[in-house]
Design a protein around this motif. Structure first.
Motif, PDB file in Angstrom:
ATOM      1  N   ALA A  77       0.832  -0.834  -0.029  1.00 17.10           N
ATOM      2  CA  ALA A  77      -0.107  -0.233   0.100  1.00 17.10           C
ATOM      3  C   ALA A  77       0.958   1.488  -0.118  1.00 17.10           C
ATOM      4  CB  ALA A  77      -0.851  -0.102   0.980  1.00 17.10           C
ATOM      5  N   ASP A  78       0.732   2.252  -0.749  1.00 17.46           N
ATOM      6  CA  ASP A  78       1.199   3.611  -0.647  1.00 17.46           C
ATOM      7  C   ASP A  78       0.749   3.971   0.049  1.00 17.46           C
ATOM      8  OD1 ASP A  78       2.194   5.699  -1.163  1.00 17.46           O
ATOM      9  OD2 ASP A  78       2.150   5.657  -3.084  1.00 17.46           O
ATOM     10  N   VAL A  79       1.604   4.672   1.129  1.00 23.58           N
ATOM     11  CA  VAL A  79       0.529   5.271   2.189  1.00 23.58           C
ATOM     12  C   VAL A  79       1.389   6.535   2.587  1.00 23.58           C
ATOM     13  CG1 VAL A  79       0.431   5.835   4.467  1.00 23.58           C
ATOM     14  CG2 VAL A  79       0.556   3.382   3.769  1.00 23.58           C
ATOM     15  N   SER A  80       0.822   7.826   2.073  1.00 26.33           N
ATOM     16  CA  SER A  80       1.484   9.223   2.295  1.00 26.33           C
ATOM     17  C   SER A  80       2.638   9.530   0.841  1.00 26.33           C
ATOM     18  CB  SER A  80       1.554   9.633   3.450  1.00 26.33           C
ATOM     19  OG  SER A  80       0.240   9.692   4.287  1.00 26.33           O
ATOM     20  N   GLY A  81       2.176   7.876   0.313  1.00 27.19           N
ATOM     21  CA  GLY A  81       4.101   8.444  -0.310  1.00 27.19           C
ATOM     22  C   GLY A  81       4.990   7.225  -0.256  1.00 27.19           C
ATOM     23  N   THR A  82       4.625   6.929   0.579  1.00 23.71           N
ATOM     24  CA  THR A  82       6.106   5.260   0.701  1.00 23.71           C
ATOM     25  C   THR A  82       5.306   4.242   0.646  1.00 23.71           C
ATOM     26  OG1 THR A  82       7.103   6.776   2.825  1.00 23.71           O
ATOM     27  CG2 THR A  82       7.470   4.643   2.771  1.00 23.71           C
ATOM     28  N   TRP A  83       5.264   3.371  -0.027  1.00 20.87           N
ATOM     29  CA  TRP A  83       4.444   1.840  -0.141  1.00 20.87           C
ATOM     30  C   TRP A  83       5.686   1.094   1.056  1.00 20.87           C
ATOM     31  CZ3 TRP A  83       1.749   0.200  -3.242  1.00 20.87           C
ATOM     32  CH2 TRP A  83       1.188   0.816  -4.600  1.00 20.87           C
ATOM     33  N   LYS A  84       4.627   0.310   1.977  1.00 13.05           N
ATOM     34  CA  LYS A  84       4.494  -0.275   2.631  1.00 13.05           C
ATOM     35  C   LYS A  84       4.101  -1.678   2.176  1.00 13.05           C
ATOM     36  CE  LYS A  84       4.858   3.632   5.896  1.00 13.05           C
ATOM     37  NZ  LYS A  84       6.213   3.381   6.461  1.00 13.05           N
ATOM     38  N   LEU A  85       4.341  -2.696   3.909  1.00 17.16           N
ATOM     39  CA  LEU A  85       3.588  -3.799   3.617  1.00 17.16           C
ATOM     40  C   LEU A  85       2.639  -4.390   5.021  1.00 17.16           C
ATOM     41  CD1 LEU A  85       5.779  -5.016   1.292  1.00 17.16           C
ATOM     42  CD2 LEU A  85       5.664  -6.976   2.404  1.00 17.16           C
ATOM     43  N   PRO A  86       1.351  -3.976   4.694  1.00 11.93           N
ATOM     44  CA  PRO A  86       0.566  -4.449   5.708  1.00 11.93           C
ATOM     45  C   PRO A  86       1.202  -5.549   6.975  1.00 11.93           C
ATOM     46  CG  PRO A  86      -1.040  -3.629   3.366  1.00 11.93           C
ATOM     47  CD  PRO A  86       0.370  -4.457   3.166  1.00 11.93           C
ATOM     48  N   ARG A  87       1.360  -6.236   6.286  1.00  6.96           N
ATOM     49  CA  ARG A  87       1.431  -7.746   6.861  1.00  6.96           C
ATOM     50  C   ARG A  87       2.875  -7.876   7.472  1.00  6.96           C
ATOM     51  NH1 ARG A  87       6.551 -10.093   5.276  1.00  6.96           N
ATOM     52  NH2 ARG A  87       5.847 -12.418   6.363  1.00  6.96           N
ATOM     53  N   ALA A  88       4.055  -6.768   7.412  1.00  6.00           N
ATOM     54  CA  ALA A  88       5.267  -7.002   8.160  1.00  6.00           C
ATOM     55  C   ALA A  88       5.092  -5.644   9.048  1.00  6.00           C
ATOM     56  CB  ALA A  88       6.341  -7.210   7.266  1.00  6.00           C
ATOM     57  N   ASP A  89       3.496  -5.883   9.690  1.00  6.07           N
ATOM     58  CA  ASP A  89       3.244  -4.403  10.525  1.00  6.07           C
ATOM     59  C   ASP A  89       3.694  -2.698   9.576  1.00  6.07           C
ATOM     60  OD1 ASP A  89       2.342  -6.252  12.613  1.00  6.07           O
ATOM     61  OD2 ASP A  89       4.498  -6.337  13.071  1.00  6.07           O
ATOM     62  N   TRP A  90       3.703  -2.742   8.368  1.00  5.34           N
ATOM     63  CA  TRP A  90       3.546  -1.783   8.437  1.00  5.34           C
ATOM     64  C   TRP A  90       5.075  -1.255   7.597  1.00  5.34           C
ATOM     65  CZ3 TRP A  90      -0.829  -0.207   4.796  1.00  5.34           C
ATOM     66  CH2 TRP A  90      -1.916  -0.863   5.753  1.00  5.34           C
ATOM     67  N   TYR A  91       5.630  -1.943   6.896  1.00  3.36           N
ATOM     68  CA  TYR A  91       7.380  -1.686   7.012  1.00  3.36           C
ATOM     69  C   TYR A  91       7.565  -1.489   5.644  1.00  3.36           C
ATOM     70  CZ  TYR A  91      11.692  -2.363   8.080  1.00  3.36           C
ATOM     71  OH  TYR A  91      13.210  -1.590   8.123  1.00  3.36           O
ATOM     72  N   ASN A  92       8.508  -0.743   5.495  1.00  6.52           N
ATOM     73  CA  ASN A  92       8.408  -0.326   4.216  1.00  6.52           C
ATOM     74  C   ASN A  92       9.043  -0.809   3.604  1.00  6.52           C
ATOM     75  OD1 ASN A  92       8.835   2.823   4.944  1.00  6.52           O
ATOM     76  ND2 ASN A  92      10.057   2.927   5.450  1.00  6.52           N
ATOM     77  N   ALA A  93       8.249  -1.212   1.995  1.00  4.35           N
ATOM     78  CA  ALA A  93       9.000  -1.368   1.079  1.00  4.35           C
ATOM     79  C   ALA A  93      10.132  -1.421   0.197  1.00  4.35           C
ATOM     80  CB  ALA A  93       7.643  -1.974  -0.141  1.00  4.35           C
ATOM     81  N   GLY A  94      10.672  -1.862  -0.574  1.00  8.04           N
ATOM     82  CA  GLY A  94      11.809  -1.147  -1.192  1.00  8.04           C
ATOM     83  C   GLY A  94      11.831  -1.043  -2.798  1.00  8.04           C
ATOM     84  N   ASP A  95      12.256  -0.180  -3.102  1.00  5.57           N
ATOM     85  CA  ASP A  95      12.071  -0.060  -4.682  1.00  5.57           C
ATOM     86  C   ASP A  95      12.507  -0.487  -5.646  1.00  5.57           C
ATOM     87  OD1 ASP A  95      11.436   3.170  -2.848  1.00  5.57           O
ATOM     88  OD2 ASP A  95      14.265   3.270  -3.616  1.00  5.57           O
ATOM     89  N   SER A 185       9.102 -11.293   1.669  1.00  7.55           N
ATOM     90  CA  SER A 185      10.007 -10.296   1.843  1.00  7.55           C
ATOM     91  C   SER A 185      10.763  -9.930   1.259  1.00  7.55           C
ATOM     92  CB  SER A 185      10.994 -11.861   3.737  1.00  7.55           C
ATOM     93  OG  SER A 185       9.564 -11.866   4.448  1.00  7.55           O
ATOM     94  N   ALA A 186      10.794 -10.296   0.468  1.00  9.21           N
ATOM     95  CA  ALA A 186      11.805 -10.220  -0.666  1.00  9.21           C
ATOM     96  C   ALA A 186      11.270  -8.715  -1.168  1.00  9.21           C
ATOM     97  CB  ALA A 186      11.428 -10.697  -2.129  1.00  9.21           C
ATOM     98  N   TRP A 187      10.239  -7.816  -0.983  1.00  6.18           N
ATOM     99  CA  TRP A 187       9.388  -7.076  -0.669  1.00  6.18           C
ATOM    100  C   TRP A 187       9.529  -5.691   0.276  1.00  6.18           C
ATOM    101  CZ3 TRP A 187       6.258  -5.503  -5.636  1.00  6.18           C
ATOM    102  CH2 TRP A 187       6.038  -6.865  -6.054  1.00  6.18           C
ATOM    103  N   LEU A 188      10.667  -6.544   0.609  1.00  8.30           N
ATOM    104  CA  LEU A 188      10.605  -5.695   2.144  1.00  8.30           C
ATOM    105  C   LEU A 188      11.982  -5.137   2.130  1.00  8.30           C
ATOM    106  CD1 LEU A 188       9.700  -7.954   4.879  1.00  8.30           C
ATOM    107  CD2 LEU A 188       8.909  -5.546   4.671  1.00  8.30           C
ATOM    108  N   ASP A 189      12.229  -3.404   2.177  1.00  6.76           N
ATOM    109  CA  ASP A 189      13.492  -2.636   2.117  1.00  6.76           C
ATOM    110  C   ASP A 189      14.305  -2.745   3.503  1.00  6.76           C
ATOM    111  OD1 ASP A 189      15.504  -0.729   1.618  1.00  6.76           O
ATOM    112  OD2 ASP A 189      14.327   1.145   1.993  1.00  6.76           O
ATOM    113  N   LEU A 190      14.472  -4.390   4.145  1.00  2.10           N
ATOM    114  CA  LEU A 190      15.498  -4.408   5.079  1.00  2.10           C
ATOM    115  C   LEU A 190      17.065  -3.562   5.472  1.00  2.10           C
ATOM    116  CD1 LEU A 190      13.954  -8.300   5.227  1.00  2.10           C
ATOM    117  CD2 LEU A 190      13.149  -6.803   6.777  1.00  2.10           C
TER     118      LEU A 190
END
Length: 335
Positions: A77-95, A185-190
């Motif tokens: 989901a795009d939240v205020s311009g930052t992509w996040k994953l709801p399943r990971a407690d809305w952690y940032n997604a990677g570019d 998890s491959a979509w997370l900006d870890l």
């Protein structure tokens, strides 16, 4: 699922998608649909060109990405311009995964339609994961949930098949570079702890009921426990911080249970980075702590703290096993 009311001030991801979409506009092709007569006299639709010819113009409107497959299902989901994953407690997604997805959909082209209605209907029922099929259902939506691109993807050997929303026909499409649809998890900006071995000065490992293990750098550049001899397990513990790759993340306050270990690495710069280990529901997590009070350049610690504060990160089972091995066994390990 409702997006949280978060304000990040970071609009770079939507800007990236918008610019990527603009770059694709110049290369747009038009899909054509032509009727064809089959031997039985029935008519079928044959398509050519781009699967989503108008998609590049819609990129800036994307607010949701939803993936359903036989192995995993997740949303972005795009939240205020930052992509996040709801399943990971809305952690940032990677570019990078988002870039690959947008480019793949922009480059997707028809090759041919499957030849007979029987095969179309049979294959279509086999690929929809919502009906037990082995394909991947993918949809991109605007913030108001208006669908912008929806399809089911499936692999058959070297072939990639596509079924579009509301259709029963199947088409073979060209090969493009898709991001992972099986590993959310491959979509997370870890964060990446890429600390070179030569930067590490000392390491300590503390566990409840175990004597603390202190590891120091030897004159030859290797590592050994204080008063003991070097061995491969000791070296692995000493170099853990530069080798560890996180696998997932969640809010740190969701973890329960005691701290099972504390692994502290002191860099030559004076920065100290600690990993506190927790086991939860069969998964292994660490919380990170920074101590930059003696650091020559505290900015490095500040950047890492900003990425990790209030988050826990999943580590591989083999790393957990290493860090929970009793001290006497670590000291007795052979060469």
């Amino acid at each position: 699922m409702t997006k949280p009311n978060l304000t990040t001030g970071d609009l770079k991801r939507r800007d990236i998608l918008f610019r990527l979409g603009g770059a694709c506009v110049a290369g747009l092709g038009l899909s054509t649909v032509a009727p064809a007569t089959k031997p039985n006299g029935q008519r079928e639709q044959r398509r050519s060109g781009k699967v989503f010819p108008k998609f590049a113009k819609e990129v800036s409107r994307i607010g949701w990405v939803k993936v359903v497959g036989p192995v995993a299902q997740f949303e972005l989901a795009d939240v205020s311009g930052t992509w996040k994953l709801p399943r990971a407690d809305w952690y940032n997604a990677g570019d990078e995964p988002l870039r690959r997805l947008i480019k793949a959909l922009s480059d997707l082209r028809y090759l041919r339609a499957l030849p007979t209605p029987t095969k179309q209907e049979s294959a279509a029922s086999q690929i929809d994961p919502r009906k037990g099929g082995d394909g991947v259902w993918l949809t991109l939506e605007a913030d108001d949930r208006t669908p912008l691109a929806t399809l089911i993807l499936a692999k058959r050997g070297e072939q990639t098949l596509v079924q579009l929303a509301g259709e029963t026909a199947l088409y073979e499409v060209n090969s493009v570079d898709w991001p992972s649809f099986t590993n959310p998890s491959a979509w997370l900006d870890l964060p990446k702890l890429d600390f070179a071995p030569e930067r590490i000065a000392t390491v300590s490992l503390a566990r409840p009921g175990q004597g603390q293990l202190d590891i120091v750098r030897r004159p030859d550049g290797g590592f050994a426990p204080v008063g003991g001899k070097a061995n491969p397990l000791i070296t692995d513990i000493a170099l853990l911080l530069g080798r560890l790759e996180f696998q997932d993340t969640r809010r740190a306050n969701r973890l329960t249970g005691p701290t099972r270990f504390s692994h502290e690495t002191s860099l030559k710069s004076g920065l100290v980075i600690a990993l506190d280990g927790h086991e939860d529901e069969g998964h292994y997590w660490v919380k990170l702590r920074m101590d930059a009070s003696q650091a020559a350049s505290p900015e490095e610690g500040d950047r890492l703290a900003a990425q990790t504060d209030q988050w826990a990160f999943e580590i591989p089972a083999k790393s957990w096993t290493l860090l929970t091995t009793p001290t006497d066994l670590l000291l007795q390990a052979g060469p």
